[in-house]
Design a protein around this motif. Structure first.
Motif, PDB file in Angstrom:
ATOM      1  N   THR A 298     -54.002   6.044 -87.103  1.00  0.00           N
ATOM      2  CA  THR A 298     -53.100   6.247 -85.964  1.00  0.00           C
ATOM      3  C   THR A 298     -51.805   5.468 -86.192  1.00  0.00           C
ATOM      4  O   THR A 298     -50.724   5.947 -85.865  1.00  0.00           O
ATOM      5  CB  THR A 298     -53.722   5.768 -84.632  1.00  0.00           C
ATOM      6  N   LEU A 302     -48.178   7.079 -86.389  1.00  0.00           N
ATOM      7  CA  LEU A 302     -47.070   6.648 -85.522  1.00  0.00           C
ATOM      8  C   LEU A 302     -45.881   6.165 -86.350  1.00  0.00           C
ATOM      9  O   LEU A 302     -44.724   6.368 -85.964  1.00  0.00           O
ATOM     10  CB  LEU A 302     -47.539   5.565 -84.556  1.00  0.00           C
ATOM     11  N   ALA A 316     -43.811   6.822 -76.112  1.00  0.00           N
ATOM     12  CA  ALA A 316     -44.817   5.788 -76.407  1.00  0.00           C
ATOM     13  C   ALA A 316     -45.657   5.477 -75.179  1.00  0.00           C
ATOM     14  O   ALA A 316     -46.859   5.216 -75.267  1.00  0.00           O
ATOM     15  CB  ALA A 316     -44.147   4.515 -76.914  1.00  0.00           C
ATOM     16  N   ILE A 319     -48.829   7.546 -74.893  1.00  0.00           N
ATOM     17  CA  ILE A 319     -49.766   7.692 -76.026  1.00  0.00           C
ATOM     18  C   ILE A 319     -51.222   7.391 -75.637  1.00  0.00           C
ATOM     19  O   ILE A 319     -52.102   8.219 -75.851  1.00  0.00           O
ATOM     20  CB  ILE A 319     -49.329   6.814 -77.230  1.00  0.00           C
ATOM     21  N   ILE A 444     -52.364  12.144 -81.869  1.00  0.00           N
ATOM     22  CA  ILE A 444     -50.985  11.692 -82.077  1.00  0.00           C
ATOM     23  C   ILE A 444     -50.163  12.773 -82.768  1.00  0.00           C
ATOM     24  O   ILE A 444     -49.028  13.071 -82.375  1.00  0.00           O
ATOM     25  CB  ILE A 444     -50.990  10.393 -82.904  1.00  0.00           C
ATOM     26  N   TYR A 447     -49.476  15.507 -80.250  1.00  0.00           N
ATOM     27  CA  TYR A 447     -48.516  15.049 -79.243  1.00  0.00           C
ATOM     28  C   TYR A 447     -47.083  15.096 -79.782  1.00  0.00           C
ATOM     29  O   TYR A 447     -46.185  15.669 -79.161  1.00  0.00           O
ATOM     30  CB  TYR A 447     -48.904  13.632 -78.813  1.00  0.00           C
TER      31      TYR A 447
END
Lengths: 460, 460
Positions: A298, A302, A316, A319, A444, A447
């Motif tokens: 992750t 990111l 953020a 998340i 993630i 997203y």
């Protein structure tokens, strides 16, 4: 009328050393309740109370004791008492005790056994751990086909006292080959003149082998609703019997193992409180480190989206909310599928049916959370008084991502157990934390991909 | 010799309509295997095969069938066959069937019963769902204290055929009050002239009441390793018997409920595949929405730390890694404690012992993950070639936060089940997702507080 141990009164009598009163009270108690009381006492008092019990009650109570109390008594009692207990306890319970003791202690204890019991104990200990042999008792009754019921009843009255169960009596030929079983029910209902061969049916007998896994035995007991099953060797000769009371323990162990695996822990072999802290840490560290290393992805993901993050810090903020929804829906799906698999409600062949159901459920659940998510973002922006078109786009990004991530979560959670089972692995290994970690990383990516599409040119 | 259904051969014989061959094969099968075969067939073929069975085998096979097959046969068979089955099946299995059918169908079916069976069925259905009454059978044998064993044996041979179990025979006084129980074992071992009163002991008998929860009955069966327990009314009069075979099902249901609760789903009352998609969504949506709303606090927390985030985007990179470690260690702890509670290995009184162990375990596990975390950050920075003092501080922030968060996770996961139990709630409700959500929010606060301390003046 389940025994409540009345501990304060008992405690007082122990302190007064009023052994005759204690003995009177104990006369009315069931061995299982006596065992619980003794297990709850400090080690130095256990032997004092145990010695107050009548000989036959003592052996039965000993069988119900927890392992550490049994071990304590083995050292605290006289050799005479230990000899009596070890020789008179049932062979399967004795095996369960001996298999937990260190080798040197076992050698000492085996010397206390009579020649007959020594041979039995040696034979049973030779079977592999978790095999049917370790649960087996050689104390069963066997009769011949051409006897009549009256002869059987006589035989039972004479030789039945040692038998592990009288709910089933086995029928063997002259060489000891299993030919059938006579249930206590049939024995009690049949007229005295009837022959055994007229009652039993040879075709329908279910048997176990000593080397089989205990789990198989459990399945057979569940399936056939029976109180005892015979154990035969490869040539069909009867060598022992397994009774249903041992099965509840096997079932409990299996369940515990499954539950602990699902919680992301290696199966503990001892009760929580009996494990030392280093052992406890060791059982948990393995999975925790694996999940941690998995979850590092992750951070990599990111880092990959760092530019987007820098442009839109607000992304953020959502998340944890977004990726945890994927993990939660994945845990739910995994729980459902693992349990249904273990109950036999679904098989691998049903994968397409499961997938179809989970796609639809995932879309519905994702849609619901997505809607709530959109409203959360927009209403929050309104309350803070900075509702702009940008915030509406952020809301839509959150909503759409949620649909995708919840859908991905339910699919991962439901398909992973089936995949593991297909590969011959234990589906329970697809633990809730494992599914959550898998879904976090993908979450993630989903997203930020959705964000690029919707917010491209606006925020990004 | 556990029956493998040989489906292809059977299928061929069905297609050839070779009923006599099928009948010959079925003669060798156990009812449970027959039931499995019939359940696997398409609905229109079930009745055809079922009619080939001998009358007594048919009833027993029917008892083993799954509910939907039973319902199908009730409509597909002739009224004569249905009447026979309903009147001859055991009272507890009949209750289990009737309680699942719609009221109007039950009324129709009750009309088919003989007056005696009708009264029994009505009485049993009057007990609450999940109560012992619903599992109870009124078919037991009772004898008097002053009979001798020979009289009992005669009585059993004459009236025992209908009895649900012969493993236990009950002893009652002239008014039907329960006075003791005579195990098949005792009956078989005692000399024919011995009186019942010489064998039984009145003090030690364990009883159930019809209104008790089935879970209590399960506990009593497990505790006393028994095959049957008598049910008495408030005055001690014997009204029925519950047998251990029904307990394996109760145990399975209880386990399923616990496991599903722990996975964050409302307990399903039907198999996964039998639920419609809206039902499936409904059972999951409740918890998922609650968790989602709870998790919204993470967004609020992150919004609160927005300035820090803007100054140090790199902090955002490690959010999922750090908070998920708390969730995972919390799930592990919750799994351990919930299972130990349900096995009776620990009680609420042990909370301090548990807390002490979890503080030490949490520190050890947190320290381990923290170390890995520090190395991850520093090595990563080295690989990317921008290792500066700042990155070392970021690494330390990640490491220290992990110790705090893992510790908080293990404490929450272990104490929440105990707290729920203390409040009279079900500990299994502290599901893995629930613990994870709780820990996520706190995790963010811990992470940014540690960051403020360590990175204050450097990055923040």
């Amino acid at each position: 009328m389940i025994g409540t141990p009345l501990l304060p009164e008992i405690r007082e009598l122990i302190e007064q050393r009023n052994f005759s009163a204690l003995q009177r009270i104990f006369n009315d108690w069931m061995p299982v309740d006596l065992a619980e009381l003794i297990s709850d006492l400090p080690e130095n008092e256990q032997a004092i109370l145990f010695r107050l019990l009548q000989k036959d009650v003592a052996t039965e109570t000993f069988e119900y004791l927890e392992l550490d109390s049994q071990q304590n008594l083995l050292t605290a009692l006289t050799q005479k008492d230990v000899t009596h207990i070890l020789n008179s306890m049932s062979a399967d319970d004795r095996t369960a005790l001996l298999e937990e003791l260190p080798g040197t202690v076992v050698q000492e204890l085996l010397k206390l056994l009579s020649f007959k019991e020594f041979k039995i104990a040696k034979t049973l200990l030779a079977y592999a751990e978790d095999s049917v042999g370790r649960l087996m008792s050689p104390d069963y009754l066997s009769v011949k086909k051409d006897w009549n019921i009256n002869q059987v009843l006589d035989y039972v009255r004479t030789f039945g006292h040692e038998s592990e169960t009288l709910n089933v009596i086995y029928v063997v030929d002259d060489f000891g080959k299993l030919k059938g079983e006579l249930l206590a029910r049939e024995l009690l209902l049949s007229l005295p003149e009837k022959k055994v061969s007229e009652i039993i049916s040879e075709d329908k007998i279910i048997t176990l082998t000593a080397s089989q896994d205990q789990k198989d035995a459990l399945d057979a007991f569940k399936r056939y609703d029976t109180v005892a099953l015979p154990v035969v060797d490869s040539n069909g000769y009867l060598i022992g019997v397994v009774t249903v009371d041992d099965m509840l323990d096997v079932a409990e162990e299996e369940e515990t193992e499954d539950i602990q695996k699902f919680g992301g822990i290696e199966a503990l072999e001892e009760p929580y409180m009996d494990l030392s802290i280093p052992q406890l840490v060791k059982k948990r560290a393995g999975w925790l480190v694996i999940l941690f290393i998995g979850e590092m992805l992750t951070a990599s993901a990111l880092a990959y989206f760092q530019d987007e993050l820098a442009k839109a810090i607000v992304l953020a903020t959502f998340i944890p909310l977004i990726i945890s929804s994927g993990g939660n829906s994945g845990s739910q799906a995994a729980t459902l599928i693992i349990r249904s698999l273990s109950l036999g409600e679904i098989t691998i062949q049903d994968w397409w049916g499961v997938m179809r159901r989970e796609i639809l459920s995932g879309l519905a659940l994702g849609g619901l959370l997505g809607l709530i998510g959109v409203f959360r973002v927009i209403i929050w922006a309104m309350i803070l008084g900075h509702l702009t078109t940008t915030w509406i786009y952020v809301g839509v990004t959150v909503g759409v991502s949620l649909v995708g991530i919840v859908l991905f979560g339910t699919l991962t959670g439901s398909m992973l157990p089936l995949l593991l089972k297909r590969m011959g692995l234990d589906p329970a290994t697809s633990s809730a934390p494992f599914v959550a970690t898998l879904v976090d990383v993908t979450g993630i990516v989903i997203y930020f991909s959705v964000a690029s599409l919707i917010l491209g040119g606006i925020l990004l």
